[in-house]
Every structure is written in C-alpha cells, then in structure tokens.
Design a protein around this motif. Structure first.
Motif, PDB file in Angstrom:
ATOM      1  N   GLY A   1       0.815  -1.215   0.000  1.00 39.57           N
ATOM      2  CA  GLY A   1       0.000   0.000   0.000  1.00 39.57           C
ATOM      3  C   GLY A   1       0.847   1.263   0.000  1.00 39.57           C
ATOM      4  N   ILE A   2       1.880   1.267   0.816  1.00 39.58           N
ATOM      5  CA  ILE A   2       2.794   2.419   0.863  1.00 39.58           C
ATOM      6  C   ILE A   2       3.512   2.576  -0.481  1.00 39.58           C
ATOM      7  CG2 ILE A   2       4.918   3.290   1.931  1.00 39.58           C
ATOM      8  CD1 ILE A   2       3.840   1.957   4.560  1.00 39.58           C
ATOM      9  N   LEU A   3       3.956   1.456  -1.042  1.00 39.93           N
ATOM     10  CA  LEU A   3       4.636   1.510  -2.341  1.00 39.93           C
ATOM     11  C   LEU A   3       3.689   1.973  -3.445  1.00 39.93           C
ATOM     12  CD1 LEU A   3       6.745  -1.720  -1.979  1.00 39.93           C
ATOM     13  CD2 LEU A   3       7.665   0.587  -2.297  1.00 39.93           C
ATOM     14  N   PHE A   4       2.429   1.568  -3.382  1.00 41.02           N
ATOM     15  CA  PHE A   4       1.441   2.022  -4.368  1.00 41.02           C
ATOM     16  C   PHE A   4       1.266   3.533  -4.292  1.00 41.02           C
ATOM     17  CE2 PHE A   4      -2.939   3.194  -5.367  1.00 41.02           C
ATOM     18  CZ  PHE A   4      -3.001   2.818  -6.702  1.00 41.02           C
ATOM     19  N   ILE A   5       1.168   4.053  -3.069  1.00 41.95           N
ATOM     20  CA  ILE A   5       1.034   5.502  -2.890  1.00 41.95           C
ATOM     21  C   ILE A   5       2.271   6.214  -3.447  1.00 41.95           C
ATOM     22  CG2 ILE A   5       0.942   7.348  -1.159  1.00 41.95           C
ATOM     23  CD1 ILE A   5      -0.823   5.374   0.513  1.00 41.95           C
ATOM     24  N   ALA A   6       3.459   5.674  -3.166  1.00 41.11           N
ATOM     25  CA  ALA A   6       4.697   6.268  -3.696  1.00 41.11           C
ATOM     26  C   ALA A   6       4.709   6.212  -5.217  1.00 41.11           C
ATOM     27  CB  ALA A   6       5.912   5.536  -3.120  1.00 41.11           C
ATOM     28  N   TYR A   7       4.254   5.094  -5.785  1.00 40.67           N
ATOM     29  CA  TYR A   7       4.208   4.932  -7.248  1.00 40.67           C
ATOM     30  C   TYR A   7       3.317   6.013  -7.865  1.00 40.67           C
ATOM     31  CZ  TYR A   7       3.344   2.588 -11.765  1.00 40.67           C
ATOM     32  OH  TYR A   7       3.235   2.279 -13.100  1.00 40.67           O
ATOM     33  N   VAL A   8       2.121   6.176  -7.323  1.00 40.74           N
ATOM     34  CA  VAL A   8       1.185   7.162  -7.873  1.00 40.74           C
ATOM     35  C   VAL A   8       1.725   8.577  -7.697  1.00 40.74           C
ATOM     36  CG1 VAL A   8      -1.142   8.130  -7.655  1.00 40.74           C
ATOM     37  CG2 VAL A   8      -0.812   5.650  -7.610  1.00 40.74           C
ATOM     38  N   TYR A   9       2.298   8.866  -6.532  1.00 48.34           N
ATOM     39  CA  TYR A   9       2.874  10.192  -6.300  1.00 48.34           C
ATOM     40  C   TYR A   9       4.015  10.478  -7.277  1.00 48.34           C
ATOM     41  CZ  TYR A   9       5.412  14.003  -4.106  1.00 48.34           C
ATOM     42  OH  TYR A   9       6.067  15.183  -3.886  1.00 48.34           O
ATOM     43  N   LEU A  10       4.911   9.515  -7.445  1.00 51.90           N
ATOM     44  CA  LEU A  10       6.040   9.716  -8.359  1.00 51.90           C
ATOM     45  C   LEU A  10       5.586   9.780  -9.806  1.00 51.90           C
ATOM     46  CD1 LEU A  10       8.629   7.470  -6.532  1.00 51.90           C
ATOM     47  CD2 LEU A  10       8.815   9.941  -6.882  1.00 51.90           C
ATOM     48  N   LEU A  11       4.551   9.033 -10.144  1.00 49.00           N
ATOM     49  CA  LEU A  11       3.971   9.138 -11.491  1.00 49.00           C
ATOM     50  C   LEU A  11       3.482  10.556 -11.718  1.00 49.00           C
ATOM     51  CD1 LEU A  11       2.883   8.061 -14.182  1.00 49.00           C
ATOM     52  CD2 LEU A  11       0.874   7.233 -12.934  1.00 49.00           C
ATOM     53  N   TRP A  12       2.769  11.091 -10.742  1.00 51.89           N
ATOM     54  CA  TRP A  12       2.269  12.469 -10.840  1.00 51.89           C
ATOM     55  C   TRP A  12       3.429  13.460 -10.976  1.00 51.89           C
ATOM     56  CZ3 TRP A  12       2.345  16.347  -6.819  1.00 51.89           C
ATOM     57  CH2 TRP A  12       1.595  17.488  -7.121  1.00 51.89           C
ATOM     58  N   MET A  13       4.499  13.236 -10.205  1.00 49.58           N
ATOM     59  CA  MET A  13       5.672  14.113 -10.293  1.00 49.58           C
ATOM     60  C   MET A  13       6.316  14.034 -11.683  1.00 49.58           C
ATOM     61  SD  MET A  13       5.977  15.710  -7.416  1.00 49.58           S
ATOM     62  CE  MET A  13       7.652  16.295  -7.473  1.00 49.58           C
ATOM     63  N   CYS A  14       6.408  12.825 -12.241  1.00 45.52           N
ATOM     64  CA  CYS A  14       6.994  12.657 -13.576  1.00 45.52           C
ATOM     65  C   CYS A  14       6.133  13.323 -14.644  1.00 45.52           C
ATOM     66  CB  CYS A  14       7.174  11.176 -13.905  1.00 45.52           C
ATOM     67  SG  CYS A  14       8.561  10.409 -13.063  1.00 45.52           S
ATOM     68  N   VAL A  15       4.821  13.190 -14.521  1.00 43.75           N
ATOM     69  CA  VAL A  15       3.918  13.841 -15.481  1.00 43.75           C
ATOM     70  C   VAL A  15       4.148  15.349 -15.460  1.00 43.75           C
ATOM     71  CG1 VAL A  15       1.493  14.374 -15.975  1.00 43.75           C
ATOM     72  CG2 VAL A  15       2.166  12.020 -15.457  1.00 43.75           C
ATOM     73  N   ALA A  16       4.274  15.908 -14.270  1.00 46.39           N
ATOM     74  CA  ALA A  16       4.480  17.356 -14.145  1.00 46.39           C
ATOM     75  C   ALA A  16       5.865  17.779 -14.627  1.00 46.39           C
ATOM     76  CB  ALA A  16       4.283  17.778 -12.690  1.00 46.39           C
ATOM     77  N   LYS A  17       6.899  17.039 -14.231  1.00 47.81           N
ATOM     78  CA  LYS A  17       8.262  17.448 -14.544  1.00 47.81           C
ATOM     79  C   LYS A  17       8.650  17.192 -15.997  1.00 47.81           C
ATOM     80  CE  LYS A  17      13.038  17.161 -13.162  1.00 47.81           C
ATOM     81  NZ  LYS A  17      13.999  16.821 -12.140  1.00 47.81           N
ATOM     82  N   TYR A  18       8.250  16.042 -16.523  1.00 47.38           N
ATOM     83  CA  TYR A  18       8.682  15.649 -17.871  1.00 47.38           C
ATOM     84  C   TYR A  18       7.612  15.869 -18.928  1.00 47.38           C
ATOM     85  CZ  TYR A  18      12.243  13.518 -14.963  1.00 47.38           C
ATOM     86  OH  TYR A  18      13.231  13.313 -14.028  1.00 47.38           O
TER      87      TYR A  18
END
Length: 102
Positions: free
Chosen positions: A52-69
C-alpha cells in the motif's frame, strides 16, 4: 543517476519494487486461502501494508513525472493502470530504463 532524471529514477525503482511487492502479496494471499500456514496471514498483513505504501509512492512519483517531464495524459493513464495489474509495473520499469538508455 543524473540530477535531471532523479524523479524518473525514483519512479522507475519504485515501479520495480511495487511490482515485486504485488507478486509477493498475491503469493501470500493464495497461500493464506489454500494452506493452513499461519505465517501466510501475517504475510498478507505486512506485505499488504508495504504494498500500500509503495502504491502511494508509485502514484505520487507518477504524478511528479507527469508534471516534470510533461508526459502525455495517455501515457500517465497507461502507467497508472499498470500499477493495478500484476507484473505490469515490470514493463513500466523496463520501458523507462530502455528510454533512458536511448
């Protein structure tokens, strides 16, 4: 790890670990339902928390990548859906690794 791709590297690594945690969680879940192993119940509980924690990190980092890249919406949706399908995060990690090497 370059400074420009730090978020992408984190996302790729979390995708790999999240994929592994899903496979381990499914394995414990099957063992819990098909055997009398008491430790399988604990495995589901604790691996479930970690997943569950890793899923939250995955979604958060996905969102960060969408914004940054500036990833397209379709790519973000495919990568999000991959987080819900066993083994699919491995393909996300592999695709990102190949893109980085190109």
């Amino acid at each position: 790890m370059s400074a420009n791709n730090k978020v992408l590297d984190w996302f790729r690594n979390v995708a790999l670990i999240e994929g592994i945690s899903m496979v381990v969680l499914v394995t414990f879940s099957v063992l819990k339902r098909t055997t009398d192993f008491e430790w399988a119940t604990l495995g589901v509980k604790y691996v479930g928390w970690a997943h569950g924690i890793l899923f939250i990190a995955y979604v958060y980092l996905l969102w960060m990548c969408v914004a940054k890249y500036k990833w397209k919406f379709g790519r973000a949706v495919v990568f999000f859906l991959a987080s819900l399908i066993p083994f699919a995060p491995f393909f996300v990690e592999r695709k990102l690794r190949h893109e980085e090497q190109s």
